[in-house]
Design a protein around this motif. Structure first.
Motif, PDB file in Angstrom:
ATOM      1  N   UNK A   1      -0.718 -10.849  -0.655  1.00  0.00           N
ATOM      2  CA  UNK A   1      -0.510  -9.413  -0.839  1.00  0.00           C
ATOM      3  C   UNK A   1      -1.609  -8.670  -0.098  1.00  0.00           C
ATOM      4  N   UNK A   2      -1.207  -7.688   0.716  1.00  0.00           N
ATOM      5  CA  UNK A   2      -2.148  -6.931   1.534  1.00  0.00           C
ATOM      6  C   UNK A   2      -2.477  -5.592   0.901  1.00  0.00           C
ATOM      7  N   UNK A   3      -3.737  -5.235   0.880  1.00  0.00           N
ATOM      8  CA  UNK A   3      -4.163  -3.922   0.441  1.00  0.00           C
ATOM      9  C   UNK A   3      -4.103  -3.724  -1.058  1.00  0.00           C
ATOM     10  N   UNK A   4      -4.205  -2.466  -1.439  1.00  0.00           N
ATOM     11  CA  UNK A   4      -4.137  -2.053  -2.838  1.00  0.00           C
ATOM     12  C   UNK A   4      -2.798  -1.374  -3.068  1.00  0.00           C
ATOM     13  N   UNK A   5      -2.154  -1.699  -4.156  1.00  0.00           N
ATOM     14  CA  UNK A   5      -0.845  -1.117  -4.443  1.00  0.00           C
ATOM     15  C   UNK A   5      -0.960   0.397  -4.590  1.00  0.00           C
ATOM     16  N   UNK A   6      -0.022   1.118  -3.986  1.00  0.00           N
ATOM     17  CA  UNK A   6      -0.009   2.567  -4.055  1.00  0.00           C
ATOM     18  C   UNK A   6       0.520   3.114  -5.365  1.00  0.00           C
ATOM     19  N   UNK A   7       1.106   2.273  -6.212  1.00  0.00           N
ATOM     20  CA  UNK A   7       1.587   2.706  -7.527  1.00  0.00           C
ATOM     21  C   UNK A   7       0.370   2.825  -8.442  1.00  0.00           C
ATOM     22  N   UNK A   8       0.070   4.031  -8.945  1.00  0.00           N
ATOM     23  CA  UNK A   8      -1.121   4.221  -9.764  1.00  0.00           C
ATOM     24  C   UNK A   8      -1.154   3.335 -11.011  1.00  0.00           C
ATOM     25  N   UNK A   9       0.002   3.115 -11.644  1.00  0.00           N
ATOM     26  CA  UNK A   9       0.044   2.272 -12.839  1.00  0.00           C
ATOM     27  C   UNK A   9      -0.325   0.832 -12.487  1.00  0.00           C
TER      28      UNK A   9
ATOM     29  N   UNK B   1       0.808  -1.224   0.000  1.00  0.00           N
ATOM     30  CA  UNK B   1       0.000   0.000   0.000  1.00  0.00           C
ATOM     31  C   UNK B   1       0.837   1.267   0.000  1.00  0.00           C
ATOM     32  N   UNK B   2       2.044   1.233   0.566  1.00  0.00           N
ATOM     33  CA  UNK B   2       2.894   2.427   0.624  1.00  0.00           C
ATOM     34  C   UNK B   2       3.869   2.508  -0.550  1.00  0.00           C
ATOM     35  N   UNK B   3       3.769   1.593  -1.487  1.00  0.00           N
ATOM     36  CA  UNK B   3       4.635   1.611  -2.664  1.00  0.00           C
ATOM     37  C   UNK B   3       4.119   2.679  -3.627  1.00  0.00           C
ATOM     38  N   UNK B   4       4.951   3.640  -3.964  1.00  0.00           N
ATOM     39  CA  UNK B   4       4.516   4.720  -4.849  1.00  0.00           C
ATOM     40  C   UNK B   4       4.901   4.481  -6.299  1.00  0.00           C
ATOM     41  N   UNK B   5       5.892   3.634  -6.516  1.00  0.00           N
ATOM     42  CA  UNK B   5       6.307   3.286  -7.877  1.00  0.00           C
ATOM     43  C   UNK B   5       7.017   1.941  -7.828  1.00  0.00           C
ATOM     44  N   UNK B   6       6.630   1.031  -8.713  1.00  0.00           N
ATOM     45  CA  UNK B   6       7.176  -0.315  -8.690  1.00  0.00           C
ATOM     46  C   UNK B   6       7.759  -0.678 -10.053  1.00  0.00           C
ATOM     47  N   UNK B   7       9.007  -1.116 -10.046  1.00  0.00           N
ATOM     48  CA  UNK B   7       9.624  -1.601 -11.279  1.00  0.00           C
ATOM     49  C   UNK B   7       8.950  -2.912 -11.666  1.00  0.00           C
ATOM     50  N   UNK B   8       8.834  -3.177 -12.952  1.00  0.00           N
ATOM     51  CA  UNK B   8       8.157  -4.396 -13.396  1.00  0.00           C
ATOM     52  C   UNK B   8       8.865  -5.661 -12.919  1.00  0.00           C
ATOM     53  N   UNK B   9      10.167  -5.607 -12.689  1.00  0.00           N
ATOM     54  CA  UNK B   9      10.883  -6.783 -12.169  1.00  0.00           C
ATOM     55  C   UNK B   9      10.384  -7.139 -10.775  1.00  0.00           C
ATOM     56  N   UNK B  10      10.078  -6.146  -9.983  1.00  0.00           N
ATOM     57  CA  UNK B  10       9.537  -6.382  -8.636  1.00  0.00           C
ATOM     58  C   UNK B  10       8.156  -7.017  -8.754  1.00  0.00           C
ATOM     59  N   UNK B  11       7.352  -6.507  -9.669  1.00  0.00           N
ATOM     60  CA  UNK B  11       6.023  -7.071  -9.884  1.00  0.00           C
ATOM     61  C   UNK B  11       6.120  -8.522 -10.365  1.00  0.00           C
ATOM     62  N   UNK B  12       7.088  -8.797 -11.218  1.00  0.00           N
ATOM     63  CA  UNK B  12       7.276 -10.162 -11.719  1.00  0.00           C
ATOM     64  C   UNK B  12       7.630 -11.133 -10.590  1.00  0.00           C
ATOM     65  N   UNK B  13       8.406 -10.667  -9.614  1.00  0.00           N
ATOM     66  CA  UNK B  13       8.716 -11.506  -8.450  1.00  0.00           C
ATOM     67  C   UNK B  13       7.423 -11.854  -7.722  1.00  0.00           C
ATOM     68  N   UNK B  14       6.562 -10.867  -7.548  1.00  0.00           N
ATOM     69  CA  UNK B  14       5.290 -11.117  -6.871  1.00  0.00           C
ATOM     70  C   UNK B  14       4.417 -12.095  -7.660  1.00  0.00           C
ATOM     71  N   UNK B  15       4.395 -11.933  -8.969  1.00  0.00           N
ATOM     72  CA  UNK B  15       3.605 -12.845  -9.792  1.00  0.00           C
ATOM     73  C   UNK B  15       4.144 -14.270  -9.729  1.00  0.00           C
ATOM     74  N   UNK B  16       5.448 -14.402  -9.747  1.00  0.00           N
ATOM     75  CA  UNK B  16       6.059 -15.733  -9.770  1.00  0.00           C
ATOM     76  C   UNK B  16       5.947 -16.443  -8.422  1.00  0.00           C
ATOM     77  N   UNK B  17       6.230 -15.709  -7.329  1.00  0.00           N
ATOM     78  CA  UNK B  17       6.273 -16.337  -6.006  1.00  0.00           C
ATOM     79  C   UNK B  17       4.926 -16.318  -5.290  1.00  0.00           C
TER      80      UNK B  17
END
Length: 67
Positions: free
Chosen positions: A48-56, A28-44
């Motif tokens: 995940x708690x809350x709504x991502x703070x990164x608007x994209x 929720x406190x993430x303001x910008x996330x690199x796609x590699x970080x998102x890919x880690x979340x997708x793979x592992x």
């Protein structure tokens, strides 16, 4: 996760999740996330708690939310 989460955070995040598979990720406190970080979340697929703070991520990637 807090603030900007650059590509350098991807490996660290992966290691932390792999060390504790029961851990949850609060993005929720993430303001910008690199796609590699998102890919880690997708793979592992941690819980995940809350709504991502990164608007994209919130607008375009949340339908594919990990966990």
């Amino acid at each position: 996760m807090e603030g900007v989460c650059p590509v350098e955070d991807a490996e660290t995040l992966a290691l932390l999740i792999l060390e504790n598979r029961a851990a949850s990720v609060d993005w929720t406190a993430c303001t910008r996330m690199h796609t590699a970080v998102y890919q880690v979340l997708l793979r592992l697929r941690p819980n995940v708690l809350g709504t991502c703070g990164d608007p994209f991520v919130g607008r375009w990637l949340t339908p594919f939310q990990p966990g």
